[in-house]
Design an enzyme around this catalytic site. Structure first.
Site, mmCIF file in Angstrom:
data_model
loop_
_atom_site.group_PDB
_atom_site.id
_atom_site.type_symbol
_atom_site.label_atom_id
_atom_site.label_comp_id
_atom_site.label_asym_id
_atom_site.label_seq_id
_atom_site.Cartn_x
_atom_site.Cartn_y
_atom_site.Cartn_z
ATOM 1 N N GLU A 144 -1.039 1.245 59.005
ATOM 2 C CA GLU A 144 -1.466 1.525 57.455
ATOM 3 C C GLU A 144 -1.137 3.191 57.474
ATOM 4 O O GLU A 144 -1.710 3.894 58.328
ATOM 5 C CB GLU A 144 -3.018 1.404 57.166
ATOM 6 N N ARG A 204 -8.711 -3.942 71.742
ATOM 7 C CA ARG A 204 -8.202 -2.591 71.463
ATOM 8 C C ARG A 204 -8.355 -1.891 72.566
ATOM 9 O O ARG A 204 -9.400 -1.887 73.520
ATOM 10 C CB ARG A 204 -9.268 -1.955 70.222
ATOM 11 N N LYS A 237 -9.695 5.900 62.517
ATOM 12 C CA LYS A 237 -8.990 6.906 61.804
ATOM 13 C C LYS A 237 -9.823 7.701 60.886
ATOM 14 O O LYS A 237 -9.900 8.872 60.471
ATOM 15 C CB LYS A 237 -8.004 6.279 60.943
HETATM 16 P P1 ATP Z 1 -8.696 2.211 61.066
HETATM 17 O O1 ATP Z 1 -9.163 3.056 62.264
HETATM 18 O O2 ATP Z 1 -8.404 2.607 59.886
HETATM 19 O O3 ATP Z 1 -9.247 0.771 61.518
HETATM 20 P P2 ATP Z 1 -6.335 0.935 62.639
HETATM 21 O O4 ATP Z 1 -6.541 1.587 63.832
HETATM 22 O O5 ATP Z 1 -6.645 -0.512 62.456
HETATM 23 O O6 ATP Z 1 -7.058 1.754 61.537
HETATM 24 P P3 ATP Z 1 -3.695 0.424 61.498
HETATM 25 O O7 ATP Z 1 -2.860 1.501 60.942
HETATM 26 O O8 ATP Z 1 -4.144 -0.741 60.751
HETATM 27 O O9 ATP Z 1 -4.981 1.337 62.187
HETATM 28 O O10 ATP Z 1 -3.071 0.013 63.111
HETATM 29 C C1 ATP Z 1 -1.840 -0.411 63.051
HETATM 30 C C2 ATP Z 1 -1.600 -1.161 64.213
HETATM 31 O O11 ATP Z 1 -2.334 -0.623 65.535
HETATM 32 C C3 ATP Z 1 -2.560 -2.706 64.191
HETATM 33 O O12 ATP Z 1 -1.752 -3.799 64.673
HETATM 34 C C4 ATP Z 1 -3.515 -2.426 65.115
HETATM 35 O O13 ATP Z 1 -4.336 -3.612 65.519
HETATM 36 C C5 ATP Z 1 -3.237 -1.737 66.149
HETATM 37 N N1 ATP Z 1 -4.228 -0.680 66.896
HETATM 38 C C6 ATP Z 1 -5.110 0.161 66.177
HETATM 39 N N2 ATP Z 1 -6.045 0.708 66.834
HETATM 40 C C7 ATP Z 1 -5.821 0.282 68.155
HETATM 41 C C8 ATP Z 1 -6.323 0.064 69.480
HETATM 42 N N3 ATP Z 1 -7.552 1.299 69.499
HETATM 43 N N4 ATP Z 1 -5.754 -0.270 70.609
HETATM 44 C C9 ATP Z 1 -4.816 -0.901 70.307
HETATM 45 N N5 ATP Z 1 -4.151 -1.352 69.066
HETATM 46 C C10 ATP Z 1 -4.527 -0.807 67.994
HETATM 47 MG MG MG Z 2 -6.146 -1.306 60.144
#
Ligand code: ATP
Ligand code: MG
Length: 564
Positions: free
Chosen positions: A37, A269, A279
């Site tokens: 996003e 994650r 974020k």
């Molecule tokens: P927020 O911090 O706002 O929840 P988000 O980390 O989910 O955002 P996105 O932009 O939705 O951020 O993530 C893009 C992709 O990266 C998604 O498929 C998400 O699952 C993956 N992702 C995000 N954070 C992690 C993490 N810590 N480890 C592994 N994958 C991640």
């Molecule tokens: Mg997200």
């Protein structure tokens, strides 16, 4: 077979599933996607997802799409679209660029098709316009162990729903006045299946779609259909979406989407120690100026690591080493630091720099004279060759390498002691010059001309070898020493994460560098002997005023603290 970077083939439950699907002929090819996003910069957690999605595409001769999941106009921005694109390209360059789709995708470009799918759900009696406010809905929805109560609008006729939905799109209603809900099951133990909202009203312009829409589709409706429209085979996401999977499947099973349709797979994650990954919190660090922007080298963002001097290969090696599981754990950030340290030990040329200078006068070295000595560029790589290192009567050594009253185990310089200056001569300290308050101003030494190159013809040994730079030739530089941004391994574990910000996460020092370092350009990385790995700051360093970032120290100073 090992991959292009010489690593052993990776194996985990998602890769096993992909291989099994392909063996069963479930899909014509492997297509994955990375769907950020655009509401912030990418962080090291995203790097793990990128490595997984691009890695699986690469291993299966597939394709990986970069898709912006941009359905929330409020928090999104083109600055983030640009930074994310740059970061993804940088991270996969030379490794998986061949599998990146030629086009960059935006969920917002599917708004028209998504709208048509929503109309289809209404026509089939699978969606309805609901007038309940958010607060009212909370009580209707119930709790996992309590069945929900049906919305009074659940059984509106198809024509009325079509009319209301088209008026929602036409802008007739205010934000929150109406929503479109999928008609699923108000008794489901999974709250996501209790008539979830699939469209909401938002009178707000969108960074891609402009003013065209005032209704926006929700994540759960958008994501599965975007996957379907792009022909994704394996939709890989993090564990918190596991409970959303029944809804992902419901939407695709209730619409005439192309077959075979995508399936969602979840992994845990990445949660490295001494960091925050959300974020929202990273944005807070930037907005409240605890750091100097998203690409501050202390930030766990890809842009921050790049600026600090980490290579893409070291980040990939870390992410791949961590592995892919469903186990929720934390990962020692020391592993990431080790990955870059190991790489740079092999590739980085050695240079001399003094970060806390103490002046040394070699009393028996002729005034006005200097000479070039020969220094080895990289003991780990003979092909890196040698360079000239100027020597003269006035030098700098590290303040910590001299003690006036040294304890027994101190093998560096002290009164009447002899040490080796690396690549140069043996020197012996003769006297110490102080100011009126007893502070050491400089020290006086003599050198032994017979020891040129660092060994004595009479075979006498010294215990200490110090690095140094010639004062006459030294280049002044600002050196930025970075440390972990938080003092606690789990900053989010209790209380406010800002309470454990490390006050010493950045130290700015005026260093003295050997002259060859003035010519270093952005992207070049060196080891300052005995001090760590450094690179010119790509934003602030200029030939007239060099600025160096410490990428990482020579060893893990935190491990030592932990063992004390
Ligand atoms: P927020 O911090 O706002 O929840 P988000 O980390 O989910 O955002 P996105 O932009 O939705 O951020 O993530 C893009 C992709 O990266 C998604 O498929 C998400 O699952 C993956 N992702 C995000 N954070 C992690 C993490 N810590 N480890 C592994 N994958 C991640
Ligand atoms: Mg997200």
């Amino acid at each position: 077979m090992n991959d292009a970077e010489g690593n052993e083939p990776l194996k985990d439950f998602i890769r096993d599933r992909v291989v099994a699907d392909m063996a069963a002929g479930a899909y014509p090819g492997v297509v994955t996607r990375f769907p950020p996003e655009p509401n912030g910069y990418l962080h090291i957690g995203h790097a793990k997802s990128i490595c997984l999605n691009f890695g699986i595409a690469l291993e299966n001769s597939g394709v990986c799409n970069l898709r912006f999941d941009d359905t929330n106009p409020a928090k999104e921005d083109t600055e983030f679209v640009e930074s994310i694109t740059e970061d993804v390209r940088w991270l996969i360059e030379g490794w998986a660029d061949s599998v990146l789709s030629s086009e960059i995708f935006f969920a917002s470009s599917y708004f028209e098709q998504l709208h048509n799918y929503a109309v289809q759900l209404i026509r089939d009696g699978n969606a309805y316009v609901c007038d309940l406010s958010l607060e009212e809905w909370e009580s209707y929805r119930g709790a996992p162990e309590l069945p929900g109560k049906e919305s009074p609008h659940r059984n509106r006729g198809v024509e009325e729903n079509l009319d209301l939905f088209s008026r929602m799109r036409g802008g007739e209603f205010a934000d929150g006045e109406k929503t479109l809900r999928a008609k699923i099951d108000m008794t489901s133990p999974n709250l996501h299946l209790r008539d979830p909202v699939i469209y909401r009203i938002r009178h707000e312009a969108h960074h891609q779609a402009g003013e065209a829409w005032c209704i926006y589709p929700m994540y759960d409706f958008t994501h599965c259909l975007s996957d379907s429209m792009e022909g994704i085979s394996h939709s890989i996401c993090t564990l918190e979406f596991e409970v959303h999977r029944p809804l992902y499947d419901w939407v695709l099973d209730h619409l005439p989407v192309p077959q075979p349709r995508p399936h969602q797979h979840e992994f845990s994650r990445l949660n490295p120690t001494y960091m925050v990954m959300s974020k929202r919190k990273l944005l807070q660090l930037v907005q409240e100026k605890h750091v100097h922007g998203w690409d501050d080298p202390r930030m766990p963002t890809i842009a921050g690591y790049r600026r600090r001097g980490f290579t893409a290969a070291s980040i990939r090696s870390f992410c791949q080493g961590v592995g892919v599981t469903k186990f929720k754990g934390i990962t020692d950030v020391g592993l990431l630091e080790n990955a870059i340290r190991e790489e740079l030990n092999k590739t980085a040329e050695r240079r001399c720099a003094v970060l806390d200078p103490l002046e040394v006068i070699i009393d028996n070295y002729p005034e006005g004279q200097s000479e070039d000595l020969e220094a080895i560029n990289n003991p780990e790589d003979e092909s890196a060759g040698k360079r000239a290192l100027p020597f003269g009567r006035r030098l700098f050594i590290e303040r910590a390498d001299f003690m006036e009253d040294p304890p027994k185990k101190f093998f560096r310089l002290g009164p009447a002691r002899e040490v080796r200056l690396r690549y140069a001569y043996f020197i012996t300290c003769q006297s110490v010059e102080k100011d009126g308050e007893g502070n050491i101003l400089r020290i006086h030494c003599t050198y032994d001309p017979e020891t040129r190159g660092g060994s004595a013809p009479d075979g006498r040994k010294v215990k200490g070898t110090l690095h140094w730079v010639s004062a006459e030739h030294a280049v002044d530089a600002e050196v930025r020493l970075y440390d972990r941004l938080f003092t606690e391994p789990e900053p989010e574990a209790e209380g406010d994460f800002l309470d454990c910000l490390n006050p010493d996460s950045l130290k700015i020092i005026a260093g003295k560098l050997e002259p060859s370092l003035a010519k270093l350009s952005a992207g070049q990385r060196v080891q300052f002997e005995r001090l760590g790995y450094f690179t010119p700051d790509p934003k602030d360093s200029t030939p007239d005023k060099p600025v160096f970032n410490r990428i990482v120290g020579l060893r893990d100073s935190w491990a030592k603290l932990a063992n004390k």
